[in-house]
Design an enzyme around this catalytic site. Structure first.
Site, PDB file in Angstrom:
ATOM      1  N   CYS A   7       0.836  -1.199   0.000  1.00 23.76           N
ATOM      2  CA  CYS A   7       0.000   0.000   0.000  1.00 23.76           C
ATOM      3  C   CYS A   7       0.870   1.247   0.000  1.00 23.76           C
ATOM      4  O   CYS A   7       1.855   1.327   0.723  1.00 23.76           O
ATOM      5  CB  CYS A   7      -0.889   0.039   1.235  1.00 23.76           C
ATOM      6  N   CYS A   8       0.448   2.217  -0.804  1.00 23.39           N
ATOM      7  CA  CYS A   8       1.099   3.524  -0.799  1.00 23.39           C
ATOM      8  C   CYS A   8       0.022   4.581  -1.024  1.00 23.39           C
ATOM      9  O   CYS A   8      -1.170   4.270  -0.973  1.00 23.39           O
ATOM     10  CB  CYS A   8       2.220   3.600  -1.824  1.00 23.39           C
ATOM     11  N   SER A   9       0.424   5.793  -1.297  1.00 25.69           N
ATOM     12  CA  SER A   9      -0.548   6.876  -1.437  1.00 25.69           C
ATOM     13  C   SER A   9      -1.554   6.605  -2.547  1.00 25.69           C
ATOM     14  O   SER A   9      -2.751   6.671  -2.341  1.00 25.69           O
ATOM     15  CB  SER A   9       0.160   8.205  -1.704  1.00 25.69           C
TER      16      SER A   9
END
Length: 101
Positions: A7-9
């Site tokens: 998960c990232c932005s």
């Protein structure tokens, strides 16, 4: 088959890391599914994975996201910034596999 969620932005920069991880898994003969999603998609998707790793840019959300992973019984951790920045897919794969219950 191991299922790993990153998960990232927005899921964009992490998708490059996914490719490096897939390459490392193939070289090591490890069968796994690795996906990159945005943090906003995390809560609905987490139950379909064995482990979740966070990009350094969202690690400040780790404690909040850990509440979700604790409920579904998987581990979550942040990827070290240097490992992420250098796109070390083999090291991130190793980290993910070490966290699978």
């Amino acid at each position: 088959m191991k299922k790993i969620l990153l998960c990232c932005s927005a899921g964009m920069s992490t998708s490059m890391l996914v490719k490096k991880m897939e390459q490392a898994a193939k070289e090591q003969g490890i069968e796994c599914k690795i996906d990159a999603l945005s943090v906003s998609s995390f809560a609905g998707a987490a139950k379909d994975y064995d482990v979740c790793l966070l990009g350094p840019q969202v690690r400040f959300q780790l404690e909040e996201m850990k509440k979700v992973t604790d409920e579904i019984g998987i581990n979550i951790a942040a990827i070290p910034p240097q490992t992420y920045g250098m796109m070390k897919g083999d090291e991130v794969l190793k980290q993910a596999l070490s966290l699978i219950k």
